[in-house]
Design an enzyme around this catalytic site. Sequence first.
Site, PDB file in Angstrom:
ATOM      1  N   HIS A 124      -2.314  -3.344  -5.562  1.00  0.00           N
ATOM      2  CA  HIS A 124      -2.736  -2.412  -5.013  1.00  0.00           C
ATOM      3  C   HIS A 124      -4.338  -2.942  -4.241  1.00  0.00           C
ATOM      4  CE1 HIS A 124      -3.472   0.602  -1.389  1.00  0.00           C
ATOM      5  NE2 HIS A 124      -3.627  -0.408  -0.838  1.00  0.00           N
ATOM      6  N   GLU A 161      -5.134  -0.259  -7.826  1.00  0.00           N
ATOM      7  CA  GLU A 161      -4.245   0.412  -8.397  1.00  0.00           C
ATOM      8  C   GLU A 161      -3.619  -0.642  -8.900  1.00  0.00           C
ATOM      9  OE1 GLU A 161      -4.718   4.227  -5.764  1.00  0.00           O
ATOM     10  OE2 GLU A 161      -3.711   2.705  -4.586  1.00  0.00           O
ATOM     11  N   ASN A 217      -3.873   6.436  -0.688  1.00  0.00           N
ATOM     12  CA  ASN A 217      -3.358   6.370   0.196  1.00  0.00           C
ATOM     13  C   ASN A 217      -2.806   7.454   0.724  1.00  0.00           C
ATOM     14  OD1 ASN A 217      -4.703   3.967   1.707  1.00  0.00           O
ATOM     15  ND2 ASN A 217      -2.379   2.879   0.667  1.00  0.00           N
ATOM     16  N   SER A 219       0.492  -1.641  -0.181  1.00  0.00           N
ATOM     17  CA  SER A 219      -0.188  -0.029  -0.097  1.00  0.00           C
ATOM     18  C   SER A 219       0.877   1.454  -0.054  1.00  0.00           C
ATOM     19  CB  SER A 219      -0.791  -0.125   0.761  1.00  0.00           C
ATOM     20  OG  SER A 219      -0.463  -0.056   2.230  1.00  0.00           O
TER      21      SER A 219
END
Length: 280
Positions: free
Chosen positions: A138, A150, A188, A117
């Site tokens: 991800h 992702e 994130n 992540s």
Amino acid sequence: MKTIAVLGTGTMGAGVAQIAAQAGHDVIFWNRREASVEKGMGVIQKGLGRLLKKERISQQDHDSALARVSGSATLEDVKAADLVLEAVPEDAELKRELYERLGAICSEEVVFATNTSSLSITELGRSSGRPTKFVGMHFFNPVPAMKLVEIVRGLETADATAQAVTDLAERLGKVPIPVRDMPGFVVNRVVMPMINEAATALQQGVASAEHIDECMKLGCNHPMGPLALADLVGLDVVWAILDSLYREFGDAHHKPCLEITKRVEAGHLGTKTGRGFYTY
């Protein structure tokens, strides 16, 4: 990609293994501990059972998906895979050591993907010994429900590698979004500072956890407040991502606040331990 090896039997690994099996792939589900493999298999069975109970899949679909997942505590078993997807804890050294071992086991044609992540895809790709066939994939928690994946290309990731996992994500019913190999990627990088600021507000006594979350739900139309989201993600994971962002960017607002750090030190990691910002 007929056979997919999923390394790591935690929440994320179990979720990926479940949707891959539902999509018709044979899945090798690995953890170095046999007990962890059994626990992860239980998570998959529970997830499929919920879908069956809600009549979203048939009994045949349920049974077929379960039959496609083979648990293993022997890393050499993954040599049969066309794609190896790693979802072990967010520890760079652990991942590097694992990829070094995989390089000696898997053929040169096997694609390596990581569910990291926040860590550098370029660096992990170099450690793997096959940077052109290394890519970030991800997923988001809970994997069966969340649509986004992702797709993160390292500096040397080949076009064919990125396209292969993009196509796979679509077959798994996900929406693949290409992003650059930058710390935190997109989600994130945006969300983790918000969680950190919400925890800082709690630390400063601005409002209770419940009221902070309610403000963000009612004022920003978020489906879930940032502190409840942190509990769902896992405070250890939140801490690791923030720490990675802080080390990469050096910005103070990325440094994990004490309200998060102390909970991690106490083992109060959120929903998976029954206690975080909330008690479950």
